[in-house]
Enzyme design. Structure first.
Site, mmCIF file in Angstrom:
data_model
loop_
_atom_site.group_PDB
_atom_site.id
_atom_site.type_symbol
_atom_site.label_atom_id
_atom_site.label_comp_id
_atom_site.label_asym_id
_atom_site.label_seq_id
_atom_site.Cartn_x
_atom_site.Cartn_y
_atom_site.Cartn_z
ATOM 1 N N PHE A 98 -4.361 -7.312 -5.775
ATOM 2 C CA PHE A 98 -3.587 -8.196 -4.889
ATOM 3 C C PHE A 98 -3.344 -9.560 -5.535
ATOM 4 C CE2 PHE A 98 -3.027 -11.117 -1.311
ATOM 5 C CZ PHE A 98 -2.118 -10.422 -0.525
ATOM 6 N N ALA A 110 -6.233 -1.104 -10.781
ATOM 7 C CA ALA A 110 -6.460 0.255 -10.283
ATOM 8 C C ALA A 110 -6.628 0.182 -8.776
ATOM 9 C CB ALA A 110 -7.701 0.851 -10.938
ATOM 10 N N VAL A 111 -5.627 0.693 -8.079
ATOM 11 C CA VAL A 111 -5.713 0.745 -6.621
ATOM 12 C C VAL A 111 -5.954 2.208 -6.254
ATOM 13 C CG1 VAL A 111 -4.661 -0.011 -4.467
ATOM 14 C CG2 VAL A 111 -3.968 -1.084 -6.616
ATOM 15 N N ILE A 112 -7.081 2.436 -5.605
ATOM 16 C CA ILE A 112 -7.496 3.817 -5.316
ATOM 17 C C ILE A 112 -7.628 3.978 -3.800
ATOM 18 C CG2 ILE A 112 -9.260 5.578 -5.725
ATOM 19 C CD1 ILE A 112 -9.857 4.109 -8.388
ATOM 20 N N HIS A 140 -6.369 -0.151 3.517
ATOM 21 C CA HIS A 140 -6.198 -1.289 2.623
ATOM 22 C C HIS A 140 -5.326 -0.902 1.423
ATOM 23 C CE1 HIS A 140 -7.846 -5.287 2.347
ATOM 24 N NE2 HIS A 140 -8.113 -5.164 1.075
#
Ligand code: INI
Length: 153
Positions: free
Chosen positions: A57, A80-82, A88
């Protein structure tokens, strides 16, 4: 017909990476991949910098400040967005994606998108130096090409 393309060479160019600390197991591998790519294409180690932020973010704000600097030719965003089990994910993934695109357009500098958006940690690992390659490496290669192309316009 004139065809204009960027070269994959980084001699004399400067690059800044902005990486999220969140999911560091993955992002550290993306950083390694990006550095390896830049060095192997002629960028000097002294011309590569790394800025760490808490999570994906926060990447666009720092990427924007860096892209405004005259002594930085290209910026590489790594995160790394998991998905896991939290909503979220959607907010973070959407904001970092929009943010990086607008930073690049508003500054006129290449800001490459090396942010993984995956459903599982296994998928992220596959893209961070195992069977699906290393998306940090790919983003750095794109940065080399775009910096060279911008020079030609
Ligand atoms: N940040 C990430 O980089 N990856 C994630 O998967 C993630 N999830 O899922 O929550 C994440 N959240 C933190 C976010 O980027 C901010 O750092 C935080 O909300 C503070 O602003």
């Amino acid at each position: 017909m004139e065809i204009v393309e960027g070269e994959l060479t980084g001699e004399g160019k400067t690059f800044a990476m902005v990486a999220g600390r969140f999911n560091d197991l993955i992002t550290s591998k993306l950083i390694d991949g990006a550095v390896d790519c830049l060095i192997r294409h002629g960028v000097l180690s002294k011309d590569i910098s790394l800025y760490k932020v808490p999570g994906a973010f926060e990447i666009p704000l720092v990427a924007g400040k860096l892209a405004e600097k005259d002594d930085i030719d290209g910026v590489i965003a790594l995160g790394a967005v998991i998905r896991g089990s939290t909503p979220h994910f959607d907010y973070v993934a959407s904001e970092v994606t929009k943010g990086i695109a607008s930073v690049s357009l508003n500054t006129g500098k290449p800001v490459l998108f090396g942010v993984l958006t995956c459903d599982t940690i296994e998928q992220a690992l596959e893209r961070a130096g195992t069977k699906a390659g290393n998306k940090g490496w790919d983003a750095a290669l794109g940065a080399l090409e775009m910096v060279s192309l911008m020079d030609k316009i």
